[in-house]
Every structure is written in structure tokens, then in C-alpha cells.
Design an enzyme around this catalytic site. Structure first.
Site, mmCIF file in Angstrom:
data_model
loop_
_atom_site.group_PDB
_atom_site.id
_atom_site.type_symbol
_atom_site.label_atom_id
_atom_site.label_comp_id
_atom_site.label_asym_id
_atom_site.label_seq_id
_atom_site.Cartn_x
_atom_site.Cartn_y
_atom_site.Cartn_z
ATOM 1 N NE ARG A 135 -40.472 -40.482 33.292
ATOM 2 C CZ ARG A 135 -39.515 -40.519 32.430
ATOM 3 N NH1 ARG A 135 -38.282 -39.755 33.046
ATOM 4 N NH2 ARG A 135 -40.234 -39.709 31.726
ATOM 5 C CD GLU A 156 -42.709 -41.435 26.697
ATOM 6 O OE1 GLU A 156 -42.641 -41.833 25.249
ATOM 7 O OE2 GLU A 156 -42.294 -40.706 26.725
ATOM 8 C CG ASN A 158 -39.831 -42.967 28.883
ATOM 9 O OD1 ASN A 158 -40.104 -42.478 27.484
ATOM 10 N ND2 ASN A 158 -40.925 -42.281 29.410
ATOM 11 C CB SER A 163 -34.189 -38.630 32.163
ATOM 12 O OG SER A 163 -34.778 -37.770 31.935
ATOM 13 C CE LYS A 331 -43.525 -41.172 21.908
ATOM 14 N NZ LYS A 331 -42.204 -41.268 22.370
ATOM 15 C CE LYS A 398 -48.043 -39.867 22.605
ATOM 16 N NZ LYS A 398 -47.899 -40.096 23.672
ATOM 17 C CD GLU A 402 -38.803 -42.560 23.370
ATOM 18 O OE1 GLU A 402 -39.586 -42.039 24.402
ATOM 19 O OE2 GLU A 402 -39.802 -43.740 22.159
ATOM 20 N N GLY A 403 -37.943 -37.555 23.752
ATOM 21 C CA GLY A 403 -37.306 -36.799 24.297
ATOM 22 C C GLY A 403 -37.854 -35.422 24.069
ATOM 23 N NE ARG A 490 -42.402 -35.649 33.331
ATOM 24 C CZ ARG A 490 -42.054 -35.989 32.011
ATOM 25 N NH1 ARG A 490 -40.474 -36.122 31.099
ATOM 26 N NH2 ARG A 490 -42.359 -37.561 30.996
HETATM 27 P P1 ADP Z 1 -41.708 -38.140 24.398
HETATM 28 O O1 ADP Z 1 -41.100 -40.198 24.159
HETATM 29 O O2 ADP Z 1 -40.981 -37.475 23.417
HETATM 30 O O3 ADP Z 1 -41.797 -38.071 25.706
HETATM 31 P P2 ADP Z 1 -44.785 -38.400 24.921
HETATM 32 O O4 ADP Z 1 -45.778 -39.877 24.141
HETATM 33 O O5 ADP Z 1 -43.964 -38.355 25.716
HETATM 34 O O6 ADP Z 1 -42.689 -38.290 23.770
HETATM 35 O O7 ADP Z 1 -45.615 -37.418 24.674
HETATM 36 C C1 ADP Z 1 -44.495 -35.674 25.334
HETATM 37 C C2 ADP Z 1 -45.425 -35.011 25.840
HETATM 38 O O8 ADP Z 1 -46.633 -34.772 24.979
HETATM 39 C C3 ADP Z 1 -45.943 -35.807 27.250
HETATM 40 O O9 ADP Z 1 -45.558 -35.952 28.104
HETATM 41 C C4 ADP Z 1 -47.224 -35.445 27.151
HETATM 42 O O10 ADP Z 1 -47.269 -34.303 28.415
HETATM 43 C C5 ADP Z 1 -47.737 -34.978 26.420
HETATM 44 N N1 ADP Z 1 -48.749 -36.359 25.439
HETATM 45 C C6 ADP Z 1 -48.521 -37.537 24.899
HETATM 46 N N2 ADP Z 1 -49.405 -38.518 24.893
HETATM 47 C C7 ADP Z 1 -50.267 -37.868 24.910
HETATM 48 C C8 ADP Z 1 -51.822 -37.777 25.025
HETATM 49 N N3 ADP Z 1 -52.371 -38.940 24.758
HETATM 50 N N4 ADP Z 1 -53.196 -36.811 25.896
HETATM 51 C C9 ADP Z 1 -52.110 -36.013 26.567
HETATM 52 N N5 ADP Z 1 -51.221 -35.885 26.254
HETATM 53 C C10 ADP Z 1 -49.563 -35.803 25.696
HETATM 54 MG MG MG Z 2 -42.387 -38.672 27.153
#
Ligand code: ADP
Ligand code: MG
Length: 515
Positions: A135, A156, A158, A163, A331, A398, A402-403, A490
């Protein structure tokens, strides 16, 4: 709508009686169709067969989204699917970025995973084929005050436990039903059936698993879902199970890591993974292992669960994902792809992939266009940290997790950097903040919140699903069988940084495409 920021004012105004009517339609549809979660357990031990469920958190209206940007990321999914298949098979690359030379050295989650994989490589891997159910997550980018056209940027990619496919299909169907039933009271010109895109995630994801099952070539084998103890998002997983049985005649068995350890054996010669499952007297062979667990350190409370992961990985079953593909979704890999020449090497290099399997420059540009700036905190001595401190207001940091719940945002960054030790820098990336359009609101609805939808400023995150089956099993290395598999929208309150539905921050929504 014009192709400029600001985006679009949303939602149209609804009378209180209309809000109430839509809330009733939404929640009743959700409860009728399995758009559900298990409730937070009120007693221990949790009964093995759940007595009740609640509707998943959802929006009362779909959220507008530029059609051309949705179509753009749908098109680019094929390139991403092949790209990550190639990364997962590039052992020297993964060793350098995620191995002992890189993240594994400093990270106590990636470390044991990578070392387990390394050990198995030294033993000789039993199964060359790998399955990815991916995803790719995006947000709209519309910096306030900018005259640039609104764009779409990747959050990101996945590669494990992607899910909300099934629940997202249901959320889209729910909004389509509400439109058919009410036309949403003709409050917006965007409410037209051609603006509600189809969303067939459940058949798409099941097809990926079924393809891997077929490639395993033992018709009567089962698929193993490795799941978390106490998972509340079970219906999302069960829909895939039902689809596999109904459409593909494939049986599923669900086990936690600990149950897998207790009930499974490896055939010493064939390396077939066999699981003892009621009511069958003999252990059943497993064709595909589909992980809906294993992506967070919480799933490995002791070394025993890592050992079980390695035990499964050692088998001939096709893993979704393999450890290699899980590491590819790190990441740090996402950040490394932005370095000069890396993407070209994975997509354009004729010597590596052969004439008929290379992409063209337009594909490379389309992928790159979805990126914002990223760098490692270990970049160039102290420069990575210095840049992160200076630019903190527009950044998110970051780690390799994940999660949800792991990132450090904007004003929290300087104090966090003060505490981060030198070694750990290697595991963290800095990423520019994606700035979604303002003036978008929607009605968010959670079970147990007084059954009233709450009108809130929101931001949305679009996920594009796809699967890929690849590996050297009698095929050429460059061959990747892949297909797209629907989408997820979402939506969360604007003041919440994190995106996970299950962690309670965001709710299931669907797309209303606008031109
Ligand atoms: P995880 O693997 O924990 O899901 P993500 O990279 O998806 O990590 O980050 C979690 C959440 O943080 C994302 O769903 C988004 O809402 C927010 N986020 C992550 N990166 C960005 C970004 N570059 N700009 C704005 N919001 C972000
Ligand atoms: Mg995420």
C-alpha cells in the site's frame, strides 16, 4: 475546480435533520455489511468467539479529491510494485542500507530481522518466490500561499501488513449507497455517480494471495494468516479469508506467532511448513504465509517470536512478505531511493534488467514527482542533524518503525535531537512535511461517542493497493507479476499528526473525484 491551491471548500452545508439521517444511514450500513471492529475488551480473558462488534470509525460524507492526481498515483503503482520487488531481490543494496553496515547495527528491531535473514541466506533459502501486498500512501500537497498547482506526495510505501483494504471497499460502497439513497440531499454539484470510483480491494488482495498459492503448486495446501493476539481489526482480515475460500477454494488458518511455534513443523527434507489445525488429524501444508503481524517490536516481546519468524522464513512456503521485502519497506530505503542515480539503477539499467524489462524516463519522473525532500540524520557528519534543526518547522523525523506513533514532528524536533545519540542517527530520516489543503472539513463518526458525527477540520491520506509475485523460481529475475488492488482513503482531524485508523486517530472515508 481549478488546478490551484486553495483546494475546495467542504462539506456542503447540511441541516441538522439531514446530518442525523445520514448518520443513521452510515452506521446502519456499516453494521449490516461488516464495516466493523471488535470493541475494546471489557473483561479478561477475552472470549475466543466475540459476542459483539461495533461499526468502524467513518466519515458521513466522502471527501473531494482531484481526479487527475488519483489517476496519476494509480498509474504509477505498477512502477512502484516492480521497484520494490527489485529492491527485495537486491541483497547487496539491502545489506548496505538495512544490514550490519547500516540500520541493523543500531536498531534492535531491524537488527534481529536482518540477522535472521542473513543466517538463512547462509543456509540456503528454500523458496525463491516472494509475494508483496503493498500500500503506497499519499497526501495532497498544497502549501498555503503557494501559486503552484496542487500535487500529490508519498508518505510511505508499506510492504508488510498493509491493512484496511476490505474495510475501505466497504466504506466506498457505503458512501455510494448513501448517495443512491439521498443524493446527499443535492447539496453539492460534485455528488454524481461518476465521481465515486469503484474500489475492489478484497478481490484484488485475495487474487494476489491466490496467485502465490497457485505458484506453490500444492492445491490442498492452506494459507496461514499470522495475526496479533487481541487484534480488533479482524473483519478487515476475515473478508480476505472468505474471498479466498469462496472464489478460489483456498482455506485459511489464523495463528499468532506463539501458536505457530506450538503447532507447526518443518519437513526436514522438503522444508514444507506444516500446521496442526482442528479438526484435521494430520498437519496441513502451508502454501502462503500472509503476515498481519510482525511489523512492530511489540509483536516480538521475547527472542522466541523472532525465532518463530525465522522458522517460518526457513520454510518453502511463500512469504507475504519475506524478511527481505519487509526490510525493503524501511523508511531508510525510501530515503535512499532519492539519492542521485538510485532510481535509475532500479528502473532504467538495461544491463541489470534486460531490454524488455526496463522502464522509461517518464516512469522515473512520475515516481520522483511523488517525493518530498528526505535525508538521513547521519548525512555528511553533522550536516543531517544541523539541517533538521534549522528546518524543523517544516519537517517530520522517522525511525525504522511501522504502525504509527513513532514519528517526531516540527516543534518537537530540536529537543528530540538533543537526546538522540550519535549512533542512533543512522536509523532516522528527516522528511519534509506534506501540507494538505485547508478549509476541508468532514463529519467524523466513532462508535461510543454519543452516536453523533462531529464536524472537524480534516486531512486525508490516500493508499493505493497492489500486489506483486516475484523471485527466481524458474522465471527470469526481472519478471514480476503484479496487479493493482484498489484504494483506501483515511481521514483524520487536522490537529492530529498520526494517521493510523486502528490507533484511533483516523477514520475510514472514500473518494469523491473532482475535476
Ligand atoms: P507509519 O509507518 O508509522 O505508518 P508513516 O510514515 O505513515 O509511519 O507516518 C505516520 C503518519 O504521520 C502518516 O499517516 C501521516 O499522517 C503523518 N506523516 C508522515 N509523514 C508525513 C509527511 N511527510 N508530511 C505530513 N504528514 C506526515
Ligand atoms: Mg503509515
Amino acid at each position: 475546480m481549478t488546478d490551484t491551491s486553495p483546494f475546495i471548500q467542504w462539506p456542503p452545508s447540511l441541516l441538522p435533520a439531514e446530518e442525523d439521517a445520514l448518520t443513521l444511514l452510515a452506521t446502519t450500513y456499516a453494521l449490516s455489511h461488516g464495516l466493523l471492529y471488535l470493541p475494546v475488551p471489557t473483561s479478561q480473558p477475552v472470549p475466543p468467539a466475540p459476542p459483539s462488534a461495533i461499526h468502524a470509525p467513518l466519515t458521513i460524507l466522502p471527501t473531494p479529491f482531484p481526479r487527475h492526481l488519483f489517476e496519476r498515483v494509480q498509474r504509477v503503482q505498477r512502477v512502484y510494485s516492480v521497484l520494490y520487488a527489485r529492491i527485495a531481490q537486491d541483497i547487496p543494496f539491502l545489506d548496505r542500507i538495512m544490514g550490519e553496515e547500516g540500520v541493523a547495527k543500531v536498531d534492535d528491531f531491524v537488527g534481529p530481522l536482518w540477522r535472521g535473514w542473513k543466517q538463512l541466506r547462509d543456509e540456503g533459502m528454500a523458496q525463491p518466490l516472494q509475494l508483496g501486498i503493498y500500500r503506497s500512501d499519499y497526501m495532497l500537497h498544497a502549501p498555503p500561499g503557494s501559486t503552484d498547482a496542487i500535487s500529490i506526495k508519498q508518505v510511505e510505501f508499506n510492504t508488510i501488513s498493509s491493512s484496511f483494504g476490505s474495510l475501505s471497499q466497504l466504506a466506498a460502497a457505503m458512501h455510494r449507497y448513501m448517495y443512491a439513497s439521498t443524493q446527499f440531499f443535492n447539496t453539492s454539484k460534485y455528488f454524481q455517480s461518476s465521481n465515486f470510483p469503484l474500489n475492489e480491494t478484497t478481490p484484488g488482495i485475495a487474487r494476489g494471495i491466490a496467485e502465490a498459492h497457485k505458484a506453490y503448486s500444492v492445491k490442498e495446501a492452506f494459507v496461514l494468516f499470522v495475526v496479533q493476539e487481541g487484534e480488533r481489526n479482524v473483519f478487515d482480515q476475515r473478508m480476505i479469508e472468505y474471498e479466498l475460500l469462496e472464489k478460489h477454494s483456498i482455506h485459511v488458518v489464523r495463528l499468532t506467532f506463539d501458536e505457530t511455534a506450538e503447532r507447526s513443523v518443518l519437513d526436514p527434507t522438503t522444508k514444507a511448513l506444516k500446521v496442526k489445525t482442528d479438526p484435521y488429524p494430520d498437519p496441513i501444508e502451508i502454501s502462503v504465509v500472509y503476515y498481519r503481524a510482525g511489523y512492530t517490536p511489540r509483536d516480538y516481546p521475547t527472542p522466541a517470536q523472532f525465532a518463530t519468524r525465522v522458522h517460518i522464513e526457513r520454510s518453502r512456503a511463500i512469504k507475504c512478505p519475506s524478511i527481505a521485502l519487509q526490510l525493503a519497506g524501511g523508511k531508510k530505503v525510501q530515503e535512499t531511493l532519492t539519492h542521485p542515480g538510485v532510481l535509475e539503477s532500479f528502473l532504467l539499467d538495461r544491463d541489470r534488467w534486460g531490454e524488455e524489462h526496463v522502464f522509461d524516463q517518464a516512469d522515473v519522473d512520475a515516481v520522483r514527482e511523488t517525493w518530498v525532500g528526505m535525508w538521513g540524520l547521519d548525512f555528511n557528519g553533522n550536516e543531517g542533524v544541523r539541517k533538521a534543526r534549522e528546518g524543523a518547522a517544516g519537517l517530520v523525523l522517522k525511525p525504522q518503525r511501522e504502525g504509527g506513533g513513532n514519528n517526531v514532528y516540527t516543534s518537537d524536533i530540536p529537543a528530540f535531537l538533543d537526546t538522540l545519540d550519535l549512533r542512533e542517527r543512522e536509523a532516522w530520516i528527516a522528511m519534509e512535511m506534506i501540507l494538505p489543503p485547508q478549509d476541508v472539513q468532514n463529519y467524523l463518526m466513532r462508535a461510543g461517542m454519543g452516536e453523533r458525527a462531529i464536524l472537524t477540520d480534516v486531512v486525508s491520506e490516500l493508499g493505493i493497493f497492489g500486489w506483486a509475485l516475484f523471485g527466481e523460481g524458474g522465471q527470469e529475475k526481472s519478471r514480476v507479476k503484479e496487479q493493482d488492488a484498489g484504494w483506501l482513503l483515511r481521514t483524520k482531524g487536522r490537529d492530529s499528526n498520526e494517521g493510523g485508523v486502528a490507533t484511533g486517530f483516523s477514520v475510514l472515508d472514500s473518494l469523491l473525484l473532482v475535476d
